[in-house]
Design a protein around this motif. Structure first.
Motif, PDB file in Angstrom:
ATOM      1  N   ASN A 157       0.829  -1.204   0.000  1.00 33.02           N
ATOM      2  CA  ASN A 157       0.000   0.000   0.000  1.00 33.02           C
ATOM      3  C   ASN A 157       0.865   1.255   0.000  1.00 33.02           C
ATOM      4  N   PRO A 158       0.430   2.315  -0.682  1.00 35.23           N
ATOM      5  CA  PRO A 158       1.177   3.586  -0.646  1.00 35.23           C
ATOM      6  C   PRO A 158       1.331   4.079   0.787  1.00 35.23           C
ATOM      7  N   GLY A 159       2.517   4.534   1.098  1.00 43.61           N
ATOM      8  CA  GLY A 159       2.812   5.034   2.436  1.00 43.61           C
ATOM      9  C   GLY A 159       3.291   3.971   3.397  1.00 43.61           C
ATOM     10  N   ALA A 160       3.087   2.688   3.055  1.00 42.95           N
ATOM     11  CA  ALA A 160       3.542   1.604   3.921  1.00 42.95           C
ATOM     12  C   ALA A 160       4.954   1.180   3.525  1.00 42.95           C
ATOM     13  N   THR A 161       5.603   0.440   4.397  1.00 38.80           N
ATOM     14  CA  THR A 161       6.913  -0.147   4.110  1.00 38.80           C
ATOM     15  C   THR A 161       6.869  -1.630   4.468  1.00 38.80           C
ATOM     16  N   ILE A 162       7.884  -2.352   4.038  1.00 31.81           N
ATOM     17  CA  ILE A 162       7.982  -3.769   4.376  1.00 31.81           C
ATOM     18  C   ILE A 162       8.679  -3.870   5.731  1.00 31.81           C
ATOM     19  N   ALA A 163       7.958  -4.407   6.717  1.00 34.40           N
ATOM     20  CA  ALA A 163       8.496  -4.482   8.079  1.00 34.40           C
ATOM     21  C   ALA A 163       9.386  -5.709   8.260  1.00 34.40           C
ATOM     22  N   SER A 164       8.970  -6.866   7.750  1.00 32.69           N
ATOM     23  CA  SER A 164       9.763  -8.092   7.899  1.00 32.69           C
ATOM     24  C   SER A 164       9.315  -9.105   6.855  1.00 32.69           C
ATOM     25  N   VAL A 165      10.189 -10.074   6.598  1.00 31.85           N
ATOM     26  CA  VAL A 165       9.897 -11.149   5.643  1.00 31.85           C
ATOM     27  C   VAL A 165      10.236 -12.474   6.308  1.00 31.85           C
ATOM     28  N   ASN A 166       9.249 -13.365   6.367  1.00 31.30           N
ATOM     29  CA  ASN A 166       9.496 -14.715   6.861  1.00 31.30           C
ATOM     30  C   ASN A 166       9.886 -15.596   5.674  1.00 31.30           C
ATOM     31  N   LEU A 167      11.136 -16.055   5.651  1.00 40.07           N
ATOM     32  CA  LEU A 167      11.660 -16.861   4.553  1.00 40.07           C
ATOM     33  C   LEU A 167      11.539 -18.343   4.888  1.00 40.07           C
ATOM     34  N   SER A 168      11.126 -19.127   3.906  1.00 41.09           N
ATOM     35  CA  SER A 168      11.022 -20.578   4.041  1.00 41.09           C
ATOM     36  C   SER A 168      11.784 -21.217   2.891  1.00 41.09           C
ATOM     37  N   TYR A 169      12.621 -22.194   3.212  1.00 43.20           N
ATOM     38  CA  TYR A 169      13.420 -22.889   2.204  1.00 43.20           C
ATOM     39  C   TYR A 169      12.885 -24.312   2.072  1.00 43.20           C
ATOM     40  N   TYR A 170      12.630 -24.727   0.821  1.00 43.12           N
ATOM     41  CA  TYR A 170      11.998 -26.022   0.565  1.00 43.12           C
ATOM     42  C   TYR A 170      12.845 -26.878  -0.369  1.00 43.12           C
ATOM     43  N   ALA A 171      12.796 -28.182  -0.154  1.00 40.53           N
ATOM     44  CA  ALA A 171      13.298 -29.116  -1.160  1.00 40.53           C
ATOM     45  C   ALA A 171      12.323 -29.145  -2.329  1.00 40.53           C
ATOM     46  N   ASN A 172      12.773 -29.651  -3.472  1.00 41.22           N
ATOM     47  CA  ASN A 172      11.920 -29.777  -4.647  1.00 41.22           C
ATOM     48  C   ASN A 172      11.161 -31.095  -4.590  1.00 41.22           C
ATOM     49  N   ALA A 173       9.869 -31.045  -4.884  1.00 40.33           N
ATOM     50  CA  ALA A 173       9.041 -32.249  -4.917  1.00 40.33           C
ATOM     51  C   ALA A 173       8.187 -32.210  -6.175  1.00 40.33           C
ATOM     52  N   ALA A 174       8.637 -32.950  -7.194  1.00 40.99           N
ATOM     53  CA  ALA A 174       7.889 -33.062  -8.449  1.00 40.99           C
ATOM     54  C   ALA A 174       7.593 -31.691  -9.052  1.00 40.99           C
ATOM     55  N   GLY A 175       8.598 -30.794  -9.018  1.00 41.12           N
ATOM     56  CA  GLY A 175       8.448 -29.513  -9.683  1.00 41.12           C
ATOM     57  C   GLY A 175       7.739 -28.449  -8.890  1.00 41.12           C
ATOM     58  N   GLN A 176       7.562 -28.655  -7.589  1.00 43.39           N
ATOM     59  CA  GLN A 176       6.947 -27.647  -6.734  1.00 43.39           C
ATOM     60  C   GLN A 176       7.591 -27.731  -5.353  1.00 43.39           C
ATOM     61  N   PRO A 177       7.324 -26.735  -4.471  1.00 41.96           N
ATOM     62  CA  PRO A 177       7.906 -26.791  -3.129  1.00 41.96           C
ATOM     63  C   PRO A 177       7.503 -28.056  -2.390  1.00 41.96           C
ATOM     64  N   GLY A 178       8.500 -28.692  -1.744  1.00 44.72           N
ATOM     65  CA  GLY A 178       8.261 -29.930  -1.012  1.00 44.72           C
ATOM     66  C   GLY A 178       8.516 -29.751   0.469  1.00 44.72           C
ATOM     67  N   ALA A 179       9.399 -30.589   1.013  1.00 46.43           N
ATOM     68  CA  ALA A 179       9.657 -30.568   2.456  1.00 46.43           C
ATOM     69  C   ALA A 179      10.384 -29.285   2.867  1.00 46.43           C
ATOM     70  N   LEU A 180       9.983 -28.720   4.013  1.00 45.41           N
ATOM     71  CA  LEU A 180      10.636 -27.530   4.563  1.00 45.41           C
ATOM     72  C   LEU A 180      12.000 -27.925   5.111  1.00 45.41           C
ATOM     73  N   ILE A 181      13.055 -27.236   4.673  1.00 46.83           N
ATOM     74  CA  ILE A 181      14.408 -27.572   5.123  1.00 46.83           C
ATOM     75  C   ILE A 181      15.061 -26.434   5.910  1.00 46.83           C
ATOM     76  N   GLY A 182      14.395 -25.280   6.019  1.00 48.26           N
ATOM     77  CA  GLY A 182      14.953 -24.166   6.777  1.00 48.26           C
ATOM     78  C   GLY A 182      14.049 -22.955   6.729  1.00 48.26           C
ATOM     79  N   SER A 183      14.224 -22.033   7.691  1.00 49.74           N
ATOM     80  CA  SER A 183      13.412 -20.808   7.696  1.00 49.74           C
ATOM     81  C   SER A 183      14.072 -19.772   8.598  1.00 49.74           C
TER      82      SER A 183
END
Length: 682
Positions: free
Chosen positions: A239-265
């Motif tokens: 939104n105009p006037g807002a800023t990005i406060a934080s980002v929760n990152l999730s790292y996934y293994a590949n599973a048949a061409g899409q995100p699979g098991a969570l391996i880190g965050s």
């Protein structure tokens, strides 16, 4: 007795694209470049030239600048060990390095071409062929004359001009390629900075990634490398006037061409952010995240895919979206929305930066897990763990009517497989199969409220358990349906993609054998080839091949003589890889009777279909007789499709040539096309 065999072919084509992956090395590998010229004076579809690692070290070709007209075009780059000379009109021995859709910047203005990855050993020469595959979308400019350009590391010797189609177009001697070669010389030493990026397209679209949504883009780790992620740059709508406060990152293994098991965050506060545009009533900010270094391990001989997901919190708690491009140039982004992963069919805008270190990757046996049920799967979950306790595959919960197949390579055996169905109403009844190298190791069916642990799983025989090499091809029989993957396999020929092998031996009678990847179990842009032996797996030596038969998946039919063993290569278009389901069916080759008629598959009044590959064998009942074949109607798309006539029992017999050149679609010379009735043939 004489037999005459007729073969009719039709073709339908598709193109894939590659993301921009660059490696700027430090240590012993020094980036450099060499430019020939940007003076034009002549033009056509492409150029062939030689590059020699003429210094005292190996060189790795990273990318090119080329000289093309303004406009959009598909540019393909081929390479071959040794000089191009003698192979100007012969695709044998050439390997596709990659293709990219570029936007040409105009005559004598360098246009970037992000295709590379070729390593030329010290003192050796490789032929290079850069071509406008969809010519005449644009023309490629070059200069008349023979020239040699050299620095302390490489020598570029030009060359010839080429027409279209690729390889079979006209050749024009003494034509100098215009362009720049970007390369790295040396052995690499202690690794270096790597980036993977996907550029913005003027803020066309985005996908919401405020909580609880997650949007993920794929990260590619190059073959034989490990990658340590250090920084992410992403474009975010807010939104105009807002800023990005934080980002929760999730790292996934590949599973048949899409995100699979969570391996880190981790949760990260932006290092910097600045508004760079606006659309749909939102501002768009470029957000830079310095992350805790995270290691993504690679594998030997083949790239490895991971996924980086982001859930974003803005200062006003409002909506946020990760920018995407409507026209993907690489793998599409996925969104976790309403409790499930959904393919957005668009590509995210990002830069992933970190350190590449050589020597990454592993080996081991190829394991496959299949879990399926026609009923509910909302209370089913499972894991496959290695002997270190790490979860290497996982799945569930599922919706109604599921069939999940996942593959992984590991040498950390024995393995443990755990599956549970926690429901008390007996409506979650999964069947599971765990196999290695095509052999079942564990299988069973659960009722509601049950759980099963299969321990001590080792690959039968303790061997490689895979069919990555032609000599290790898995045998097929008519009626077989097998699941497999090319992910993690090596590249033995054909395209610049990993491949696996199967074999089929005839049943004793001449038959038509169909190999199909079209049953819905193939999740990548596949390519099929059939060879007569393992002795020659080069492009052009196959007896049948197919790229796109059913969407991006492949199917072909070839004639078995009844006794020979045939080699089937499953690979990908360009560098694609993934999971597949292969079905093999057989039928006796039709034998036509004298006085009868035969028509194409469209019938007397209809057209034949795309991707046809039909064979008719005609033989007299009396070995002292001969047959006359007379066409009464003939309309085959000129220069694209063709009918071939062979003087003998199968398509390996001598060709009765029309004198026509190869087709624009790559079929060989000697076919009949157009509306002029061929023959008669006796």
């Amino acid at each position: 007795m004489k037999k005459t065999t007729l073969l009719i072919l039709a073709m339908f084509c598709a193109v894939t694209y590659a993301q921009n992956i660059e490696k700027a090395t430090s240590g012993g590998c020094a980036p450099d470049d060499i430019t020939t010229a940007f003076t034009s004076g002549n033009s056509f579809a492409g150029n062939m030239f030689d590059i020699t690692a003429s210094g005292t070290e190996d060189v790795e070709i990273e990318k090119f600048d080329i000289n093309v007209e303004a406009g959009s075009a598909t540019i393909s780059v081929f390479s071959r060990p040794g000089s191009y000379v003698g192979f100007e009109n012969n695709s044998a021995g050439w390997t596709l390095m990659g293709s990219e859709v570029i936007t040409g910047l105009g005559e004598n203005v360098p246009t970037e071409l992000n295709v590379g990855g070729l390593v030329i050993p010290e003192g050796e020469t490789y032929g290079i062929y850069i071509t406008v595959t969809d010519f005449p979308s644009v023309s490629m400019f070059y200069t008349n004359g023979d020239n040699v350009y050299s620095d302390g590391n490489i020598t570029v010797a030009t060359g010839v001009g080429k027409g279209n189609p690729d390889f079979t177009g006209s050749t024009f001697n003494s034509r100098s390629w215009n362009g720049t070669v970007y390369y790295c010389s040396g052995s690499g030493g202690g690794g270096g900075i790597c980036t993977q990026s996907s550029p913005s397209a003027a803020f066309q679209n985005g996908f919401f990634n405020e909580s609880p949504n997650v949007v993920a883009c794929d990260l590619i780790v190059a073959a034989d490398d490990d990658f340590t992620l250090e920084q992410i740059t992403m474009n975010q709508f807010h939104n105009p006037g807002a800023t990005i406060a934080s980002v929760n990152l999730s790292y996934y293994a590949n599973a048949a061409g899409q995100p699979g098991a969570l391996i880190g965050s981790e949760t990260v506060v932006p290092t910097s952010q600045s508004v760079i545009g606006a659309n749909f009533g939102f501002n768009v900010s470029e957000v830079v995240l310095d992350v805790t270094p995270f290691l993504f391990t690679g594998q030997a001989g083949q790239q490895t895919n991971y996924w980086i997901g982001a859930t974003v919190l803005s200062s006003d708690g409002g909506q946020n979206a990760w920018e995407s491009n409507l026209t993907p140039q690489g793998n599409t982004m996925w969104q976790f929305f309403n409790g499930a992963w959904v393919n957005t069919l668009e590509e995210g805008v990002y830069v992933f930066t970190g350190e590449c270190t050589s020597g990454g990757g592993g080996s081991g046996n190829q394991w496959t897990v299949n879990v399926q049920d026609t009923g509910f799967g909302d209370e089913v979950s499972w894991e496959l763990r290695d002997n270190l306790g790490a979860v290497i595959l996982s799945g569930g919960p599922y919706g109604s009517g599921y069939n999940d197949t996942q593959m992984v390579n590991t040498e950390n055996e024995p393995l443990v497989f755990f599956i549970e169905s926690i429901g008390a109403f007996n409506d979650n009844t999964p069947t599971y199969t765990v196999s290695c190298g095509g052999e079942v190791v564990a299988t069973g069916t659960l009722a509601g409220g049950q759980e099963v642990t299969e321990s001590g799983l080792v690959c039968p025989g303790g061997g490689s358990g895979n069919n990555w090499e032609c000599a290790d091809a898995f045998e097929l029989a008519c009626g077989d349906v097998v699941a497999g993957t090319t992910t993690g396999a090596t590249n033995s020929g054909g395209n610049a993609s990993p491949d696996v092998f199967y074999s089929y031996t005839g049943s004793g009678e001449v038959e038509l054998v169909t190999i199909s990847l079209c049953d819905g179990g193939t999740n990548y842009d596949s390519f099929l080839r059939v060879f007569e032996s393992c002795g020659n797996l080069s492009v052009g030596s196959e007896i049948a091949s197919n790229d796109d038969f059913c969407g991006l998946q492949s199917q072909l039919t070839f004639e078995s003589d009844g006794t020979s063993t045939y080699i089937i290569m499953v690979e990908g278009f360009s560098t694609s890889s993934g999971n597949f389901s292969l079905a093999i069916t057989c039928e006796l080759a039709p034998v036509l009777e004298c006085g009868g008629q035969f028509v194409d598959t469209g019938g007397p009044g209809g057209n034949y279909s795309n991707n046809e590959d039909e064979v008719w064998t005609i033989s007299p009942d009396d070995p002292d007789d001969f047959v006359v074949v007379t066409f009464t109607a003939f309309d085959v798309e000129a220069t694209w499709d063709a009918l071939y006539v062979y003087d003998g029992p199968d398509t390996s017999s001598p060709l009765i040539s029309s004198g026509n050149p190869p087709t624009n679609s790559g079929f060989p010379a000697g076919g009949y096309w157009g509306v002029n009735i061929p023959g008669p043939f006796a």
